[in-house]
Design a protein around this motif. Structure first.
Motif, PDB file in Angstrom:
ATOM      1  N   TYR A   5       0.836  -1.200   0.000  1.00 15.55           N
ATOM      2  CA  TYR A   5       0.000   0.000   0.000  1.00 15.55           C
ATOM      3  C   TYR A   5       0.873   1.253   0.000  1.00 15.55           C
ATOM      4  O   TYR A   5       0.655   2.178  -0.786  1.00 15.55           O
ATOM      5  CB  TYR A   5      -0.928   0.004   1.215  1.00 15.55           C
ATOM      6  CG  TYR A   5      -1.738   1.268   1.346  1.00 15.55           C
ATOM      7  CD1 TYR A   5      -2.688   1.611   0.381  1.00 15.55           C
ATOM      8  CD2 TYR A   5      -1.549   2.142   2.421  1.00 15.55           C
ATOM      9  CE1 TYR A   5      -3.417   2.769   0.480  1.00 15.55           C
ATOM     10  CE2 TYR A   5      -2.280   3.301   2.525  1.00 15.55           C
ATOM     11  CZ  TYR A   5      -3.204   3.616   1.555  1.00 15.55           C
ATOM     12  OH  TYR A   5      -3.922   4.772   1.649  1.00 15.55           O
ATOM     13  N   THR A   6       1.881   1.279   0.867  1.00 21.08           N
ATOM     14  CA  THR A   6       2.791   2.423   0.916  1.00 21.08           C
ATOM     15  C   THR A   6       3.482   2.606  -0.431  1.00 21.08           C
ATOM     16  O   THR A   6       3.590   3.717  -0.951  1.00 21.08           O
ATOM     17  CB  THR A   6       3.858   2.208   2.009  1.00 21.08           C
ATOM     18  OG1 THR A   6       3.246   1.656   3.155  1.00 21.08           O
ATOM     19  CG2 THR A   6       4.541   3.505   2.356  1.00 21.08           C
ATOM     20  N   ILE A   7       3.930   1.487  -0.972  1.00 18.42           N
ATOM     21  CA  ILE A   7       4.638   1.541  -2.250  1.00 18.42           C
ATOM     22  C   ILE A   7       3.726   2.087  -3.343  1.00 18.42           C
ATOM     23  O   ILE A   7       4.106   2.976  -4.111  1.00 18.42           O
ATOM     24  CB  ILE A   7       5.132   0.124  -2.626  1.00 18.42           C
ATOM     25  CG1 ILE A   7       6.158  -0.344  -1.601  1.00 18.42           C
ATOM     26  CG2 ILE A   7       5.712   0.109  -4.030  1.00 18.42           C
ATOM     27  CD1 ILE A   7       6.535  -1.811  -1.718  1.00 18.42           C
ATOM     28  N   GLY A   8       2.482   1.594  -3.347  1.00 19.21           N
ATOM     29  CA  GLY A   8       1.528   2.035  -4.362  1.00 19.21           C
ATOM     30  C   GLY A   8       1.202   3.516  -4.209  1.00 19.21           C
ATOM     31  O   GLY A   8       1.135   4.265  -5.185  1.00 19.21           O
ATOM     32  N   LEU A   9       1.029   3.939  -2.970  1.00 17.43           N
ATOM     33  CA  LEU A   9       0.688   5.334  -2.690  1.00 17.43           C
ATOM     34  C   LEU A   9       1.794   6.240  -3.222  1.00 17.43           C
ATOM     35  O   LEU A   9       1.544   7.248  -3.885  1.00 17.43           O
ATOM     36  CB  LEU A   9       0.568   5.495  -1.171  1.00 17.43           C
ATOM     37  CG  LEU A   9      -0.451   6.471  -0.616  1.00 17.43           C
ATOM     38  CD1 LEU A   9      -1.813   6.217  -1.218  1.00 17.43           C
ATOM     39  CD2 LEU A   9      -0.511   6.326   0.895  1.00 17.43           C
ATOM     40  N   LEU A  10       3.045   5.857  -2.953  1.00 14.06           N
ATOM     41  CA  LEU A  10       4.167   6.684  -3.390  1.00 14.06           C
ATOM     42  C   LEU A  10       4.283   6.685  -4.913  1.00 14.06           C
ATOM     43  O   LEU A  10       4.632   7.707  -5.510  1.00 14.06           O
ATOM     44  CB  LEU A  10       5.471   6.169  -2.766  1.00 14.06           C
ATOM     45  CG  LEU A  10       5.611   6.470  -1.275  1.00 14.06           C
ATOM     46  CD1 LEU A  10       6.713   5.629  -0.657  1.00 14.06           C
ATOM     47  CD2 LEU A  10       5.884   7.946  -1.061  1.00 14.06           C
TER      48      LEU A  10
END
Lengths: 724, 313, 329
Positions: free
Chosen positions: A264-269
């Protein structure tokens, strides 16, 4: 700080010690649909003097957390777990006990500074109240302190402004006053809940600066609640990422931005368009929407959107587990992500968007679909309810020229009140403006007959900002999309096939046709809005902030869709937005507006790489970039004050009242700025100056420009500068 | 309350843009939500039930009750309530209960007719003023002000006093009550329509090329419908009270016709010797108006998503 | 500001003039004072009737326009509002009755406002608790109860009480007793109080019911607002945040309503005047209609209209006084 402040308390915690500790916090409250588990097991330690960001999209539980810490959650909410301040348990304290802590040790800054200040009391009264609630100080002394605090947060003329009412302050000033009130008693912890979301970028930069200053002065620890990854990168030491009420990743700001371990963090960034990105590859898209926190199925709540998900993820929700020093994630796959060095491109494959035929045709050889020549729109400024009378004129748009070629996207950017939306509405109205000409598809809008108007209404479509507001809540999706077809006399059968086709085009299902807008998420609604705009196969679509109301993870999908449609259907876009990063990503050309005027216009490469107008430079430097290292080393131009009222614009150059160059000029040099608005001339050629240098250099009259370069700027002292 | 609270209170689609939408059973439609909110409001439900009973009574009372309203029980004058006459008898030996039911019927007819007429007027005038604007709007606003300035009670009484008498005179009363009852609602409709008009979906429809009348019918009126429903409801109460007030002074329904107001006025003359003649119609009036108001409030809370009736568990 | 106020007053004057003229036309065409005299026994000769009617400027044999001119002249040149068909001066009558109404209504209005606002704010803070539910239910009954029912019921109860205590504790005919009063000191004051209790009670209940509903709604809005939360975040206890921030803000519309009512008090109590036999303005309006007194009823409506507009003006001034947002713009 100053001599009159209330006796400063001895800090109970030294720097580096834990001030606030949250353990296994759960917040639940009842709702129509069932029990809402807004926060499900949040733990963190906040160290003295540090800034921790809580990042998440709407519904992630970040704001509920802040209210729970303050003890201001709704009465029907149930809190479980532990919140300790200096080792003292806050959960279960009585209101009286909590009240002595609130405002004294724990202070809060809210999102909307207009509604958060009581309209009937002066700013001074409200700050004095904050002081006197906790300290036995005389009124004169408290009042004096209020003035000092306002001075500290950068309110000009604090002795005078302290007697103002909230509505007399601009948004930025109100938020400064909120900060002044929050730091009045020198708190140990300040919780800032989306403190700059409601503000324009240049004002946001000012307010964030004030917040940093306030933190420096008080040494307070700050919990920064935000959805803006740029703000996180620039402000915080540590970050907690929340999803569906749970922390999914915690770590230092560098860990989170450079070494994320949770999809999720990776996708958000990967989904945020970057202001400093030089290529415009499609963004990573997270499919789907954040879940509602009612009746969550077992397992990781991110599973439906996670390309790495496997059967195990559905069975059990992962706990936060350490993946490095001070870095934890809640993901079964975090080891794999580390081992295989997976990035957003690997996990969330971006769509491939083909380029159109137009790409190869030079701009000058394409048709002009829209052109504005000296377009002005003035409104009478009216006052009074019963006897309305004109008290002035609002110069909303004050003479702009631009043209848009087939297959092109022109971004129109500026802060609120700059006239960008008025421009767009004037074009859509298809009437004659106050002055000047609007030519759409080669026809002057002031000379249209009924038939031509109808044709034009077919070929010119609009997508609005707020997808909820732009869809009639009482109509099913089918009727909404079919409405323009009906107006233009399509037969029933043809409408049916067309609507189904459109649903597919924008990535919705045929089965969605019978549902109502409120059944859809923001992103889906915006897709419906786009389908409606496409229904009549238009040539030109004007878009009014089409993604600014959407969450980051949803935004990327819509941007990609718009881009894909443009290429596939050879559309032209007039794209109005305040977000310069989005514009850089999607537009071919960009026009920067200030107080009803275009101050700089040109290709995206020119304007972003060689911004020559001081306003463009300030705007670009004000926007936080989601990259902590860049943020730490960036130079910012902070503009003074607020946008002047379009009803009372300054003489000469409209930007001069806030212009950093104007300030340095000698009186003779200032003369042209004071007398006439500078014309849009080709931007000066020559090498770019670094921003740092540009600030210290003395101003010189603009150099000659190259007329062949698509870049115009309206400033007597324009100088291409490297901001990004 | 914070953004997060609000969003989670109104559950939204759970699923992706391309993924199929979850089964319908999990989600509440607007209609279901409204119904749920309405039925949670106990006083509104009770109000609805009582109104239902009263309407049935008024419609079929003459077949259900032992006495007709114009039937004298000779020798039974000023009799207090008894098994034979549940609400007692009048000076002339009429059964108070059957007369109350008869009066109730007339009051109900007047109430509903007035409410529907005045709400229709308010809707048409208010929304057209908002949409057309300009001199048309100013003219209506001025007319509204004009009609609100004078005490309408006296004006209705003047016309009622001088107007035609006879069997259908009450229709004039309906017209008058409606004619002086629409103004405040029209103002509300106007400001509501203004805000609806500002909404983007109306702008979107306009930019599509929709004509003004179609825009009004398709987008503006339906969106103020919930306010109108509530307005009809509260209008019934207003009209019944208004008619009763006029009748109290003899300017309302004229004999031999009868309404709750005329009955109350008659009963008021003998409160010391036969209070039941007054109390029966008066309590029915209060009960009716109370139920109508409760129903209106309940509908408003149920239809208005921003009201505070939600979330209370 | 002054110019704005003057413009506003001018607009109101025009509005009032047209409204009253329309009321005059309505009264002249709908009322038939001739009938009053035609049914007399012994019959009066038609010419005498005509003379009487012409003297009062209400003869339907005179063209409407001529009657209108006469009426307007009388008002603008001599401030003469005409006479009843019987010849009684309308202006005198109104001048006397204004004060009757005023004496009747003032206390009830003040009490009703005060109790209503307090109850409204109190129940809002206690939303959904037992006390809120009970008060709200009682208010629901009161709102549905017209003043003539409240009035009649209060009289019925008072009669029973009087009988129980064995003397006339409550009096309910007129402002004061007409006969000789007992000889104890201040007996006239006591007598007036005895007359005032019931009508004041009725008016208090009436005013209270409306204001409680208004205030409760306003207060609920204010309680949910962000600025109350800010006040709490500063460390204010719940009660103080509510009183100082929520209530103060929620009082703005109530204040407006209060100011508006101040002017309209004079004509607002028709039913109460009838029930308790006060010879006030409201009942005069009703009586003039039944007595075909055209000039009388027009004068009453004109007075009512004036009150309405003065009330609207006062309400504006009150908002400006209470709300800094309005004051400064």
């Amino acid at each position: 700080m100053t001599t009159t402040e209330p006796a400063i308390r001895n800090r109970q915690t030294a720097a580096g010690d834990v001030v606030l500790s949250v353990r296994n916090l759960h917040v639940t409250f009842p709702s129509e649909a069932g029990l809402v588990k807004a926060v499900r097991g949040l733990s963190f330690d906040l160290l003295a003097g540090e800034t921790m960001a809580i990042v998440g999209e709407s519904g992630s539980g970040k704001s509920v957390t802040s209210l729970a810490i303050m003890g201001l959650h709704p009465r029907n909410a149930r809190i479980a777990g532990s919140i300790t301040l200096h080792g003292r348990e806050l959960v279960g304290l009585s209101d009286a006990e909590m009240s002595s802590i609130r405002g004294e040790d724990l202070a809060m800054i809210f999102q909307d500074p207009l509604s958060a200040l009581t309209p009937v009391y002066t700013i001074g009264d409200q700050i004095v109240e904050a002081i006197q609630t906790h300290h036995d100080v005389g009124r004169t002394q408290a009042w004096k302190r209020a003035v000092e605090l306002l001075d500290l947060v950068g309110i000009p003329n604090p002795q005078l402004r302290v007697k103002s009412f909230p509505h007399e302050f601009s948004g930025g000033m109100r938020q400064r006053a909120m900060i002044a009130q929050a730091i009045a008693n020198d708190p140990d912890v300040i919780i800032a809940d989306e403190p700059t979301t409601a503000l324009d970028v240049t004002i946001q930069a000012q307010v964030l600066e004030v917040l940093k200053k306030a933190q420096l002065e008080t040494g307070a620890a700050v919990i920064m609640i935000t959805h803006d990854l740029g703000v996180v990168a620039g402000m915080s030491d540590r970050v907690t990422v929340m999803y569906a009420g749970r922390p999914v990743e915690q770590g230092s700001v560098d860990d989170i931005f450079y070494n994320p371990r949770m999809p999720y963090t990776i996708g958000l960034l990967g989904a945020v368009p970057r202001l400093d990105a030089t290529n415009s590859e499609p963004l990573a898209t997270l499919q789907g929407n954040p879940p509602t926190v009612v009746d969550l199925p077992p397992g990781c709540p991110f599973v439906p959107r996670c390309p790495l998900a496997h059967a195990g993820c559905r069975e059990q929700e992962p706990e936060l587990a350490p993946v490095g020093p001070g870095h934890t994630t809640a993901c079964w796959e975090s080891d794999r992500i580390r081992a295989e060095k997976l990035t957003s491109k690997d996990i969330f494959p971006a769509p491939v968007i083909e380029r159109t035929v137009f790409e190869s045709i030079p701009r000058d050889e394409r048709d002009t679909v829209l052109s504005l020549a000296g377009m002005k729109k003035h409104y009478p400024l009216m006052k009074g309810a019963v006897l309305r009378r004109r008290v002035g004129t609002v110069y909303a748009v004050d003479g702009i020229d631009l043209d848009l070629r087939r297959g092109e996207t022109l971004g129109l950017v500026g802060e609120s009140g700059c006239g960008k939306s008025t421009t767009l509405l004037e074009i859509l109205n298809l009437h004659s403006p106050t002055d000047g000409k609007i030519v759409v598809f080669g026809k002057d809008t002031s000379r249209l007959n009924r038939g031509e108007t109808k044709t034009m209404r077919r070929d010119l479509q609009v997508v609005f900002q707020d997808p909820m507001a732009s869809l009639d809540p009482r109509m099913p999706i089918f009727d909404i999309i079919a409405e323009p077809l009906g107006v233009h006399g399509w037969s029933k059968g043809k409408i049916e096939t067309r609507v189904m086709e459109l649903l597919k085009t924008v990535g919705l299902e045929e089965s969605h046709a019978n549902r109502y807008p409120q059944h859809f998420s923001g992103g889906q609604r915006q897709r419906v809005g786009i389908a409606r705009a496409l229904a009549l196969e238009p040539e030109l679509i004007v878009l009014d902030e089409p993604v600014s109301a959407l969450d980051v993870s949803i935004q990327a999908g819509i941007i990609n869709l718009l881009e894909e449609l443009k290429q596939r259907l050879t559309l032209s876009y007039l794209f109005v937005a305040h977000d310069l990063a989005v514009i850089r990503h999607i537009a071919d050309r960009v026009a920067v507006m200030y107080l009803g005027k275009i101050v700089e216009i040109g290709t995206v490469a020119e304007v972003y790489n060689r911004p020559s107008h001081p306003y463009t430079q300030a705007l670009l430097s004000a926007i936080p970039i989601p990259d902590p290292q860049t943020e730490r080393t960036r130079t910012r131009i902070l503009l003074r004050g607020d946008l002047p009222s379009p009803a009372n614009p300054p003489s000469g150059c409209k930007f001069r009242t806030r212009c950093p160059i104007f300030e340095q000029l000698t009186p003779e040099q200032r003369t042209p700025c004071l007398e006439t608005m500078p014309p849009l001339d080709p931007a000066p050629a020559g090498a770019v100056v670094a921003l740092q240098e540009a600030i210290s250099l003395s101003a010189t009259a603009r150099g000659a420009g190259d007329t062949r370069v698509d870049h115009l700027v309206a400033c007597y002292y324009a100088r291409p500068t490297k901001v990004l | 309350m914070s953004i997060d609270f609000r969003i989670s209170e109104e559950p939204e689609a759970l699923d992706g843009a391309t993924a199929p939408i979850a089964p319908i059973s999990k989600r509440l439609s607007r209609g279901q939500l409204v119904r749920r909110r309405f039925f949670r409001n106990r006083s509104a439900v009770v109000g609805l039930v009582i109104i239902g009973v009263l309407v049935v009574l008024a419609l079929f009372g003459q077949y259900l009750l032992p006495w007709q309203f114009d039937q004298r029980d000779l020798g039974q004058y000023y009799k207090p309530p008894s098994a034979q006459h549940l609400f007692g008898t009048t000076q002339a030996g009429f059964d108070v209960m059957s007369r109350t039911v008869r009066g109730l019927g007339k009051s109900l007819i007047i109430g509903f007719m007035v409410a529907i007429i005045q709400t229709t007027m308010a809707a048409l005038i208010g929304s057209s003023a908002a949409y057309i604007g300009g001199w048309y709007e100013r003219a209506w606003l001025w007319v509204i002000d004009l009609m609100l300035v004078l005490p309408s009670f006296f004006l209705i009484a003047i016309v009622s006093q001088g107007g035609p008498k006879g069997q259908y005179a009450w229709l004039l009363l309906v017209v008058l009550l409606a004619a002086f009852g629409w103004q405040l609602s029209a103002r509300v409709v106007r400001s509501l329509s203004m805000s609806v008009k500002e909404r983007e979906y109306v702008a979107a429809a306009r930019f599509m090329g929709l004509s003004t009348p179609r825009l009004l019918v398709r987008h503006i009126v339906p969106n103020i419908a919930s306010m109108l429903i509530v307005d009809v409801c509260l209008g019934v109460g207003y009209a019944i009270l208004g008619e009763a007030g006029l009748s109290y002074f003899g300017y309302g329904v004229q004999a031999p016709d009868t309404s709750l107001g005329t009955l109350i006025s008659e009963g008021a003359q003998s409160t010391t010797i036969a209070p039941w003649i007054f109390l029966a119609p008066a309590s029915v009036l209060v009960l009716l108006v109370m139920c109508v108001n409760a129903l209106g409030d309940g509908l408003r809370d149920a239809l208005d998503p921003s009201s505070l009736s939600g979330g209370q568990a | 500001m002054v110019k704005y106020l003057l413009l506003r007053i001018a607009n109101y004057a025009l509005l009032l003039f047209i409204a009253v003229s329309l009321a005059w036309v309505l009264a002249q065409t709908q009322l038939h004072p001739r009938q009053l005299f035609e049914v007399r026994n012994p019959p009066i000769d038609p010419q005498s009737i005509e003379n009487i009617l012409r003297a009062a400027n209400v003869s339907d044999h005179v063209p409407l326009w001529d009657r209108y001119v006469t009426w307007i002249r009388g008002i603008f040149l001599h401030w003469d509002w005409g006479t009843s068909p019987g010849g009684a001066d309308v202006g005198d009558e109104i001048g006397r009755r204004i004060w009757v109404s005023f004496r009747l209504v003032t206390i009830g209005w003040l009490l009703g406002t005060f109790i209503g606002v307090t109850l409204g704010a109190w129940t809002a803070v206690r939303q959904y608790r037992i006390s809120d539910r009970v008060v709200t239910a009682l208010i629901l009954i009161l709102v549905a109860t017209p003043s003539y029912v409240t009035g009649e019921v209060s009289k019925m109860v008072a009669t029973v009480v009087n009988k129980q205590v064995g003397f006339q504790l409550f009096l309910f005919l007129g402002e004061k007793s007409t006969g000789t009063l007992p000889s104890y000191p201040l007996s006239d004051v006591v007598d007036r109080v005895q007359h005032m209790v019931l009508p004041t009670l009725v008016l208090t209940l009436l005013g209270m019911a409306g204001l409680q509903r208004l205030q409760r709604g306003l207060m609920l809005d204010a309680l949910g607002s962000d600025f109350v939360r800010t006040a709490r975040a500063k460390g204010l206890r719940e009660n103080k945040a509510v009183m100082k921030h929520a209530l103060r803000t929620a009082l703005i519309p109530t204040g407006t309503y209060f100011a508006f009512q101040a002017a309209t008090l004079f004509v607002g109590a028709t039913f109460t005047e009838r029930i308790f036999a006060f010879q006030g303005m409201g009942i005069y309006g009703v009586d003039t209609i039944s007595k075909q007194n055209i000039n009388g009823v027009v004068a009453v409506t004109a007075f009512g209209g004036l009150c309405y507009l003065v009330g609207a003006l006062l309400a504006d001034l009150m908002v400006a006084f209470l709300d800094p947002r309005v004051r400064l713009s």
